[in-house]
Scaffold this motif. Structure first.
Motif, PDB file in Angstrom:
ATOM      1  N   MET A   1       0.844  -1.191   0.000  1.00  0.00           N
ATOM      2  CA  MET A   1       0.000   0.000   0.000  1.00  0.00           C
ATOM      3  C   MET A   1       0.884   1.248   0.000  1.00  0.00           C
ATOM      4  SD  MET A   1      -3.318   0.745   2.422  1.00  0.00           S
ATOM      5  CE  MET A   1      -2.437   1.018   3.948  1.00  0.00           C
ATOM      6  N   LYS A   2       0.561   2.185  -0.872  1.00  0.00           N
ATOM      7  CA  LYS A   2       1.358   3.404  -0.982  1.00  0.00           C
ATOM      8  C   LYS A   2       1.250   4.235   0.292  1.00  0.00           C
ATOM      9  CE  LYS A   2       1.663   7.691  -3.615  1.00  0.00           C
ATOM     10  NZ  LYS A   2       0.961   8.585  -4.555  1.00  0.00           N
ATOM     11  N   LYS A   3       2.374   4.773   0.738  1.00  0.00           N
ATOM     12  CA  LYS A   3       2.391   5.597   1.955  1.00  0.00           C
ATOM     13  C   LYS A   3       1.701   6.932   1.674  1.00  0.00           C
ATOM     14  CE  LYS A   3       5.680   7.970   4.982  1.00  0.00           C
ATOM     15  NZ  LYS A   3       5.223   9.325   4.673  1.00  0.00           N
ATOM     16  N   PRO A   4       0.786   7.335   2.531  1.00  0.00           N
ATOM     17  CA  PRO A   4       0.133   8.638   2.332  1.00  0.00           C
ATOM     18  C   PRO A   4       1.118   9.783   2.551  1.00  0.00           C
ATOM     19  CG  PRO A   4      -0.551   7.663   4.409  1.00  0.00           C
ATOM     20  CD  PRO A   4       0.255   6.622   3.703  1.00  0.00           C
ATOM     21  N   TYR A   5       0.889  10.883   1.878  1.00  0.00           N
ATOM     22  CA  TYR A   5       1.723  12.076   2.029  1.00  0.00           C
ATOM     23  C   TYR A   5       1.177  12.867   3.214  1.00  0.00           C
ATOM     24  CZ  TYR A   5       4.677  15.983   0.571  1.00  0.00           C
ATOM     25  OH  TYR A   5       5.648  16.965   0.510  1.00  0.00           O
ATOM     26  N   VAL A   6       2.060  13.177   4.175  1.00  0.00           N
ATOM     27  CA  VAL A   6       1.624  13.826   5.415  1.00  0.00           C
ATOM     28  C   VAL A   6       1.963  15.319   5.399  1.00  0.00           C
ATOM     29  CG1 VAL A   6       1.822  13.852   7.932  1.00  0.00           C
ATOM     30  CG2 VAL A   6       1.929  11.670   6.694  1.00  0.00           C
ATOM     31  N   LEU A 252       0.111  23.714  -3.782  1.00  0.00           N
ATOM     32  CA  LEU A 252       0.732  22.683  -2.943  1.00  0.00           C
ATOM     33  C   LEU A 252       0.966  21.396  -3.732  1.00  0.00           C
ATOM     34  CD1 LEU A 252      -0.973  22.669   0.591  1.00  0.00           C
ATOM     35  CD2 LEU A 252       1.428  23.123   0.064  1.00  0.00           C
ATOM     36  N   LEU A 253      -0.049  20.980  -4.479  1.00  0.00           N
ATOM     37  CA  LEU A 253       0.066  19.748  -5.270  1.00  0.00           C
ATOM     38  C   LEU A 253       1.187  19.867  -6.303  1.00  0.00           C
ATOM     39  CD1 LEU A 253      -3.706  18.900  -5.840  1.00  0.00           C
ATOM     40  CD2 LEU A 253      -2.045  17.512  -4.580  1.00  0.00           C
ATOM     41  N   GLN A 254       1.321  21.040  -6.870  1.00  0.00           N
ATOM     42  CA  GLN A 254       2.392  21.264  -7.851  1.00  0.00           C
ATOM     43  C   GLN A 254       3.759  21.185  -7.180  1.00  0.00           C
ATOM     44  OE1 GLN A 254       1.818  24.815 -10.182  1.00  0.00           O
ATOM     45  NE2 GLN A 254       3.753  24.589 -11.271  1.00  0.00           N
ATOM     46  N   GLN A 255       3.881  21.783  -5.996  1.00  0.00           N
ATOM     47  CA  GLN A 255       5.139  21.719  -5.247  1.00  0.00           C
ATOM     48  C   GLN A 255       5.500  20.272  -4.918  1.00  0.00           C
ATOM     49  OE1 GLN A 255       4.644  24.066  -1.720  1.00  0.00           O
ATOM     50  NE2 GLN A 255       4.534  26.012  -2.796  1.00  0.00           N
TER      51      GLN A 255
END
Length: 264
Positions: A1-6, A252-255
Motif C-alpha cells: 500500500m502506498k504511503k500517504p503524504y503527510v 501545494l500539489l504542484q510543489q
C-alpha cells in the motif's frame, strides 16, 4: 500500500488560520478526488467541531492512552452539517489529549505512537493532514517526525512572523536536524492595510522564507462558517475563501509533484 503524504499545519502563534487552512486544504483535496484524512492534534478540538465530529466516543486521545488501540475505530466521515463530505475522514480530538500526551511519556516507543497507529489504518489515504496546536507536547513531536511537508499560515500580525524561527528551531530539535520541507502561506490578507502588509512582506522576504504565491484574503465568511460549525469551503462555495484555498491547494500539489519528481 502506498504511503500517504503527510502535511502538518503549524504556527507557534494562535489565531492565524491554521485550523481553517488544514480543513480547507483537506476539502479541496477531497473534492479533487484524493482520499484524505484530517487528524486533530489540538485538544481544543476546533477542527473536529468544524467537520461535525466534536463529540465522539473515541478520539486521538485513545491512541496516546493505549498505543495498541485500533486506530480504525477513531476514523469518522467528515460532515458538512448532516451531509457526509466524500473522500474526507477525520480523527477527532478532545480536551483530555494534552494530559494523555504527557502520560504517554512512559511508553518505550512513545515517539512512534502516531506513526504506528496510522500504519494500522485499513483505508488507503492519499493525504493525511494534521492540525498541530501551538504548544509542543509528545503528540506534536509524533506528528513532526512523520511530516513530509509543513504548512505555516501567517497572518498580518508581526507576532505570527516572529514565531516562525522558534517553530523551525523546535522542528529541527525534534527531527534531530533532519531536513524538512515547508511552505509559508499568508492568511487574513487585507489589501487596504497596505502599510502593515508591506512591512510583513518585507520581513518575510528579508528572512528568505519559502512562501506560497497564493494569498488567503480576509473574509467575514470565515467567522460565519465557524459560527455554524461548517467547513468554509462548503459554506462559501465559489466565494473568496473557496477560490483562494482551491488555488493554494493546487499550488501545494504542484510543489509536491515537483519535489517527488526530483527524487526519481
Amino acid at each position: 500500500m502506498k504511503k500517504p503524504y503527510v502535511i502538518s499545519f503549524a504556527n507557534s502563534k494562535g489565531g492565524v488560520g491554521k485550523t481553517t487552512s488544514c480543513i480547507s486544504v483537506g476539502c479541496a483535496l477531497a473534492a479533487a478526488g484524493f482520499k484524505t484524512l484530517l487528524v486533530d492534534l489540538d485538544h481544543q478540538g476546533n477542527l473536529s467541531d468544524d467537520v461535525g465530529r466534536g463529540d465522539e466516543n473515541y478520539t486521538i486521545t485513545d491512541l496516546f492512552e493505549d498505543p495498541k488501540f485500533d486506530t480504525n475505530s477513531l476514523v469518522y466521515p467528515a460532515l458538512d452539517g448532516t451531509n457526509v463530505i466524500p473522500n474526507l475522514d477525520v480523527i477527532p480530538a478532545d480536551i483530555t489529549l494534552a494530559v494523555e500526551a504527557r502520560s504517554a511519556e512512559r511508553f518505550r516507543h512513545r515517539l512512534n505512537i502516531l506513526e504506528e497507529g496510522l500504519k494500522r489504518l485499513k483505508i488507503a489515504y492519499d493525504f493525511i493532514l494534521i492540525d498541530l496546536r501551538p504548544a509542543i507536547d509528545l503528540s506534536i513531536e509524533n506528528a513532526l517526525l512523520i511530516t513530509d511537508k509543513l504548512v505555516v499560515p501567517v497572518d498580518m500580525d508581526r507576532r505570527a512572523i516572529k514565531g516562525i524561527d522558534d517553530l523551525f528551531q523546535v522542528v529541527r530539535e525534534v527531527r534531530r536536524n533532519e531536513d524538512f520541507v515547508y511552505t509559508l502561506v499568508k492568511t487574513k490578507v487585507n489589501e487596504s492595510h497596505s502599510k502593515m502588509k508591506k512591512a510583513i512582506d518585507g520581513y518575510i522576504s528579508e528572512a528568505n522564507y519559502r512562501v506560497a504565491l497564493t494569498e488567503i484574503r480576509q473574509s467575514e465568511l470565515f467567522k460565519q462558517a465557524t459560527d455554524v460549525h461548517r467547513p468554509v469551503m462548503h459554506f462559501a462555495k465559489n466565494e473568496r475563501p473557496y477560490r483562494d484555498y482551491k488555488s493554494f491547494t493546487k499550488e501545494l500539489l504542484q510543489q509536491i509533484e515537483e519535489a517527488e519528481g526530483g527524487k526519481k
